[in-house]
Structure formats: structure tokens, C-alpha cells
Design a protein around this motif. Structure first.
Motif, PDB file in Angstrom:
ATOM      1  N   GLY A  86       0.790  -1.218   0.000  1.00 46.54           N
ATOM      2  CA  GLY A  86       0.000   0.000   0.000  1.00 46.54           C
ATOM      3  C   GLY A  86       0.826   1.272   0.000  1.00 46.54           C
ATOM      4  O   GLY A  86       0.279   2.360   0.215  1.00 46.54           O
ATOM      5  N   LYS A  87       2.128   1.148  -0.252  1.00 41.24           N
ATOM      6  CA  LYS A  87       2.990   2.332  -0.248  1.00 41.24           C
ATOM      7  C   LYS A  87       2.578   3.322  -1.330  1.00 41.24           C
ATOM      8  O   LYS A  87       2.449   4.525  -1.076  1.00 41.24           O
ATOM      9  N   GLN A  88       2.359   2.829  -2.542  1.00 35.49           N
ATOM     10  CA  GLN A  88       1.972   3.718  -3.636  1.00 35.49           C
ATOM     11  C   GLN A  88       0.615   4.346  -3.383  1.00 35.49           C
ATOM     12  O   GLN A  88       0.405   5.545  -3.651  1.00 35.49           O
ATOM     13  N   LEU A  89      -0.313   3.550  -2.840  1.00 39.59           N
ATOM     14  CA  LEU A  89      -1.645   4.071  -2.531  1.00 39.59           C
ATOM     15  C   LEU A  89      -1.562   5.155  -1.467  1.00 39.59           C
ATOM     16  O   LEU A  89      -2.252   6.191  -1.553  1.00 39.59           O
ATOM     17  N   PHE A  90      -0.714   4.939  -0.470  1.00 36.46           N
ATOM     18  CA  PHE A  90      -0.546   5.935   0.584  1.00 36.46           C
ATOM     19  C   PHE A  90      -0.002   7.241   0.019  1.00 36.46           C
ATOM     20  O   PHE A  90      -0.492   8.324   0.349  1.00 36.46           O
ATOM     21  N   THR A  91       1.002   7.148  -0.841  1.00 36.98           N
ATOM     22  CA  THR A  91       1.607   8.348  -1.426  1.00 36.98           C
ATOM     23  C   THR A  91       0.602   9.113  -2.273  1.00 36.98           C
ATOM     24  O   THR A  91       0.503  10.347  -2.183  1.00 36.98           O
ATOM     25  N   VAL A  92      -0.156   8.388  -3.093  1.00 41.58           N
ATOM     26  CA  VAL A  92      -1.148   9.043  -3.946  1.00 41.58           C
ATOM     27  C   VAL A  92      -2.254   9.675  -3.107  1.00 41.58           C
ATOM     28  O   VAL A  92      -2.719  10.792  -3.382  1.00 41.58           O
ATOM     29  N   THR A  93      -2.677   8.974  -2.047  1.00 41.12           N
ATOM     30  CA  THR A  93      -3.739   9.498  -1.184  1.00 41.12           C
ATOM     31  C   THR A  93      -3.289  10.768  -0.481  1.00 41.12           C
ATOM     32  O   THR A  93      -4.041  11.747  -0.381  1.00 41.12           O
ATOM     33  N   VAL A  94      -2.050  10.757   0.018  1.00 37.51           N
ATOM     34  CA  VAL A  94      -1.528  11.942   0.704  1.00 37.51           C
ATOM     35  C   VAL A  94      -1.495  13.137  -0.225  1.00 37.51           C
ATOM     36  O   VAL A  94      -1.890  14.257   0.141  1.00 37.51           O
ATOM     37  N   LEU A  95      -1.037  12.925  -1.448  1.00 43.85           N
ATOM     38  CA  LEU A  95      -0.932  14.032  -2.393  1.00 43.85           C
ATOM     39  C   LEU A  95      -2.302  14.464  -2.913  1.00 43.85           C
ATOM     40  O   LEU A  95      -2.527  15.657  -3.175  1.00 43.85           O
ATOM     41  N   SER A  96      -3.222  13.518  -3.054  1.00 47.36           N
ATOM     42  CA  SER A  96      -4.536  13.848  -3.610  1.00 47.36           C
ATOM     43  C   SER A  96      -5.367  14.710  -2.670  1.00 47.36           C
ATOM     44  O   SER A  96      -6.327  15.367  -3.113  1.00 47.36           O
ATOM     45  N   THR A  97      -5.031  14.737  -1.381  1.00 44.21           N
ATOM     46  CA  THR A  97      -5.778  15.590  -0.457  1.00 44.21           C
ATOM     47  C   THR A  97      -5.621  17.072  -0.799  1.00 44.21           C
ATOM     48  O   THR A  97      -6.455  17.890  -0.396  1.00 44.21           O
ATOM     49  N   GLN A  98      -4.555  17.425  -1.524  1.00 46.67           N
ATOM     50  CA  GLN A  98      -4.345  18.820  -1.890  1.00 46.67           C
ATOM     51  C   GLN A  98      -5.248  19.250  -3.050  1.00 46.67           C
ATOM     52  O   GLN A  98      -5.281  20.433  -3.387  1.00 46.67           O
ATOM     53  N   MET A  99      -5.978  18.297  -3.638  1.00 47.49           N
ATOM     54  CA  MET A  99      -6.860  18.618  -4.754  1.00 47.49           C
ATOM     55  C   MET A  99      -8.146  19.290  -4.295  1.00 47.49           C
ATOM     56  O   MET A  99      -8.780  20.018  -5.051  1.00 47.49           O
ATOM     57  N   PHE A 100      -8.538  19.045  -3.044  1.00 47.06           N
ATOM     58  CA  PHE A 100      -9.849  19.489  -2.577  1.00 47.06           C
ATOM     59  C   PHE A 100      -9.740  20.849  -1.887  1.00 47.06           C
ATOM     60  O   PHE A 100      -8.780  21.114  -1.162  1.00 47.06           O
ATOM     61  N   PRO A 101     -10.721  21.722  -2.080  1.00 43.97           N
ATOM     62  CA  PRO A 101     -10.701  23.018  -1.394  1.00 43.97           C
ATOM     63  C   PRO A 101     -10.918  22.863   0.098  1.00 43.97           C
ATOM     64  O   PRO A 101     -11.597  21.931   0.562  1.00 43.97           O
ATOM     65  N   GLY A 102     -10.332  23.780   0.858  1.00 41.22           N
ATOM     66  CA  GLY A 102     -10.410  23.676   2.309  1.00 41.22           C
ATOM     67  C   GLY A 102     -11.823  23.762   2.839  1.00 41.22           C
ATOM     68  O   GLY A 102     -12.156  23.129   3.852  1.00 41.22           O
ATOM     69  N   ILE A 103     -12.686  24.523   2.176  1.00 37.62           N
ATOM     70  CA  ILE A 103     -14.055  24.682   2.671  1.00 37.62           C
ATOM     71  C   ILE A 103     -14.817  23.368   2.659  1.00 37.62           C
ATOM     72  O   ILE A 103     -15.804  23.204   3.395  1.00 37.62           O
ATOM     73  N   LEU A 104     -14.348  22.398   1.860  1.00 35.97           N
ATOM     74  CA  LEU A 104     -14.996  21.093   1.809  1.00 35.97           C
ATOM     75  C   LEU A 104     -14.869  20.353   3.142  1.00 35.97           C
ATOM     76  O   LEU A 104     -15.732  19.561   3.506  1.00 35.97           O
ATOM     77  N   PHE A 105     -13.782  20.631   3.892  1.00 32.30           N
ATOM     78  CA  PHE A 105     -13.550  19.944   5.164  1.00 32.30           C
ATOM     79  C   PHE A 105     -14.049  20.740   6.367  1.00 32.30           C
ATOM     80  O   PHE A 105     -13.964  20.259   7.491  1.00 32.30           O
ATOM     81  N   LEU A 106     -14.542  21.949   6.136  1.00 32.99           N
ATOM     82  CA  LEU A 106     -14.909  22.814   7.254  1.00 32.99           C
ATOM     83  C   LEU A 106     -16.065  22.237   8.063  1.00 32.99           C
ATOM     84  O   LEU A 106     -15.968  22.085   9.289  1.00 32.99           O
ATOM     85  N   LEU A 107     -17.162  21.916   7.410  1.00 30.88           N
ATOM     86  CA  LEU A 107     -18.329  21.393   8.124  1.00 30.88           C
ATOM     87  C   LEU A 107     -18.054  20.031   8.762  1.00 30.88           C
ATOM     88  O   LEU A 107     -18.417  19.820   9.927  1.00 30.88           O
ATOM     89  N   PRO A 108     -17.420  19.055   8.064  1.00 30.80           N
ATOM     90  CA  PRO A 108     -17.112  17.784   8.734  1.00 30.80           C
ATOM     91  C   PRO A 108     -16.245  17.956   9.972  1.00 30.80           C
ATOM     92  O   PRO A 108     -16.507  17.320  11.009  1.00 30.80           O
ATOM     93  N   LEU A 109     -15.214  18.784   9.898  1.00 30.96           N
ATOM     94  CA  LEU A 109     -14.366  18.993  11.076  1.00 30.96           C
ATOM     95  C   LEU A 109     -15.147  19.657  12.204  1.00 30.96           C
ATOM     96  O   LEU A 109     -14.969  19.302  13.381  1.00 30.96           O
ATOM     97  N   PHE A 110     -15.993  20.588  11.860  1.00 32.32           N
ATOM     98  CA  PHE A 110     -16.811  21.249  12.879  1.00 32.32           C
ATOM     99  C   PHE A 110     -17.703  20.231  13.600  1.00 32.32           C
ATOM    100  O   PHE A 110     -17.781  20.210  14.835  1.00 32.32           O
ATOM    101  N   LEU A 111     -18.366  19.376  12.832  1.00 29.36           N
ATOM    102  CA  LEU A 111     -19.242  18.367  13.436  1.00 29.36           C
ATOM    103  C   LEU A 111     -18.449  17.362  14.257  1.00 29.36           C
ATOM    104  O   LEU A 111     -18.882  16.943  15.347  1.00 29.36           O
ATOM    105  N   ILE A 112     -17.270  16.961  13.770  1.00 25.84           N
ATOM    106  CA  ILE A 112     -16.435  16.013  14.512  1.00 25.84           C
ATOM    107  C   ILE A 112     -16.005  16.615  15.850  1.00 25.84           C
ATOM    108  O   ILE A 112     -16.085  15.956  16.905  1.00 25.84           O
ATOM    109  N   PHE A 113     -15.547  17.844  15.836  1.00 27.36           N
ATOM    110  CA  PHE A 113     -15.089  18.481  17.074  1.00 27.36           C
ATOM    111  C   PHE A 113     -16.234  18.656  18.070  1.00 27.36           C
ATOM    112  O   PHE A 113     -16.059  18.433  19.275  1.00 27.36           O
TER     113      PHE A 113
END
Length: 287
Positions: free
Chosen positions: A109-136
């Protein structure tokens, strides 16, 4: 035929003058807003709100004194230092260990991990705002640990988008460090952890500094998450500057003065560590 005394590899005169003109225009484009900010911070409020003048009619340093009384800027400054410093330290430590494992070891899973880590930069930050708020909020209700509205919650928030790119940057830098150094350290009796701490980390100082600068600058000037995840006590500088705009008046000269004061730590750190930043960003590009 080449001009007398001119190297045959020298660029054409037209290219030289074009470069000079473009650099001059770029310098003016960058320096003009900074000059307006500086001159506005040295003007009385009535001069700033009146007709614009390139040169202050009366220079005053009172806005630099008033910025600490109009809003609790000192508290916001401390909050930003704690949050940005802690987020940077945690991101660097975790990224060093994660990047070393990805760079030096083979695992499923090394390649999958590397791709997943880098792919997180594709999404805008506002996409994670509500989920993080609800989690906290849910964590606080279930465990009593107040993450929403706390410095700790904001530190974790910043790590979610500084850590992936930090790992990716350090993987490229560690790949440029010869594996022979690790093997030589292990022959001398060091384990994998000893080789990392005693050999690899000292050789990767430019890359680590580049990651630290990136993490600190990202956390220092972030606005979106800080505007939602903080309260009046844990508010950071990026949000605290809004306090200079009231319902009746906007203190433009104090806003300009506070903006200059806020930028001092980042600018000073960048100038002091600039050579490490350039080396860290370019080392992994070419092997």
C-alpha cells in the motif's frame, strides 16, 4: 558577428533590456501596495479617509500605539504564535518519520498511501470545514474534551492540510539522500531510528526547514478555519484584524499598521531561512 569584447554566449541586448523592463514593472507592481500600506499607517485617520495622497501631510506613529488598545492584539498575537508554532512542530516531526518510512522501506500500500496523501491537496479547504466542525462538536459532547473553540482544535485542523504536503515534500528530499549513509550508520551500530536522527535528519536540514516555513506561513495567515473554529479568547491575528472595523467607523490607519506588525515574524523568518527554503524546494526535483 559578435560585438567586440562581448562573450559569444551572452544574451542579446534586446533580451537584457526586456528583462530589465519586466523586472522593473514587477517590482513597481509589488512595491506600490506595500508603500500605500506603510504611508497609510503613518497618517491620521482623517487623512486616510479623505482624498488619497502619495505622501502624508503629517507623519504620526500614533496608529502603531493605538493598535494594541483598540483590539486585544497582544492576545491574538500570542494565540497565533502558539497555534502556528505547535502546528509547525507537530507537522515537521510526524512528516519526518512518515517520509522516512515511505522513502526507505517497501510495504504493501505504499503507492496508494503516497497518492492518497498528495490527492488531499486537490480538494478546497471549505470542503472539510463542516465535517471537522461536526467532529469536534461531537467529540466535545461525548468526551468533554473541548476541541471546538480551543487552540488544540485549531492546531489539529491546520495539521490536516499542512501534514500531507509536508510528507510529500520530505519524501522527495529523503530520496535525494544516498542510502549509503543509512547503511554506514547501521554498520557503526545505529538502528533505523538512530540512523534517522544522527545521519539523515542533519543531512535533510534544508528540506525540513522548507517544510517548517510552509507549515508556519500556512497556519499564520489562515482565515477560513480560524473564523469558525475560534472564539473571542482563542481568536488569531488573521481574524482579529476584523476588530478594527466597527459598525460606525473603520480605522484604516490602524488596520495598515497592524497588518505590517503581523507580517514581521513571517517576513523575518523567511529572510533568515531563505537559503534553506530554496535548497529544500529544489533538492528533490533533480537526482
Amino acid at each position: 558577428m559578435a560585438e567586440a569584447g562581448k562573450s559569444p554566449t551572452a544574451p542579446p541586448r534586446s533580451f537584457v533590456w526586456t528583462r530589465r523592463v519586466l523586472l522593473t514593472l514587477l517590482t513597481l507592481f509589488t512595491a506600490t501596495p506595500l508603500y500605500v500600506m506603510l504611508s497609510s499607517s503613518l497618517k491620521p485617520l482623517q487623512d486616510v479617509t479623505g482624498a488619497f495622497r502619495w505622501f502624508p501631510s503629517r507623519v504620526t506613529f500614533q496608529p502603531y500605539l493605538d493598535i494594541w488598545e483598540t483590539v486585544p492584539l497582544g492576545r491574538y498575537f500570542v494565540n497565533s504564535l502558539i497555534v502556528a508554532g505547535a502546528a509547525t512542530a507537530c507537522s515537521v516531526v510526524i512528516a519526518v518519520f512518515a517520509a522516512y518510512a515511505v522513502s526507505r522501506y517497501r510495504f504493501r500500500g505504499k503507492q496508494l498511501f503516497t497518492v492518497t496523501v498528495l490527492s488531499t491537496q486537490m480538494f478546497p479547504g471549505i470542503l472539510f470545514l463542516l465535517p471537522l466542525f461536526l467532529i469536534f462538536v461531537n467529540i466535545g459532547n461525548a468526551t468533554g474534551v473541548a476541541l471546538y473553540g480551543s487552540r488544540g482544535g485549531l492546531i489539529l485542523t491546520y495539521m490536516t492540510f499542512t501534514l500531507p504536503l509536508s510528507i510529500w515534500m520530505l519524501v522527495g528530499y529523503f530520496d535525494s539522500i544516498p542510502r549509503d549513509l543509512d547503511e554506514a550508520a547501521q554498520v557503526d551500530g545505529c538502528g533505523p531510528l538512530g540512523a534517522l536522527v544522527r545521519v539523515v535528519v542533519p543531512a535533510a536540514v534544508p528540506g525540513i526547514v522548507a517544510v517548517a516555513i510552509y507549515s508556519f506561513m500556512t497556519a499564520w495567515g489562515e482565515v477560513l478555519f480560524a473564523s469558525v473554529m475560534t472564539n473571542d479568547v482563542t481568536r488569531t491575528l488573521a481574524i482579529g484584524l476584523q476588530g478594527y472595523a466597527t459598525q460606525t467607523e473603520v480605522y484604516w490607519n490602524q488596520i495598515m499598521a497592524a497588518s505590517l506588525v503581523v507580517s514581521v515574524p513571517v517576513v523575518a523568518g523567511f529572510l533568515l531561512l531563505q537559503r534553506y527554503l530554496v535548497a529544500g524546494l529544489t533538492a528533490g526535483a533533480v537526482k
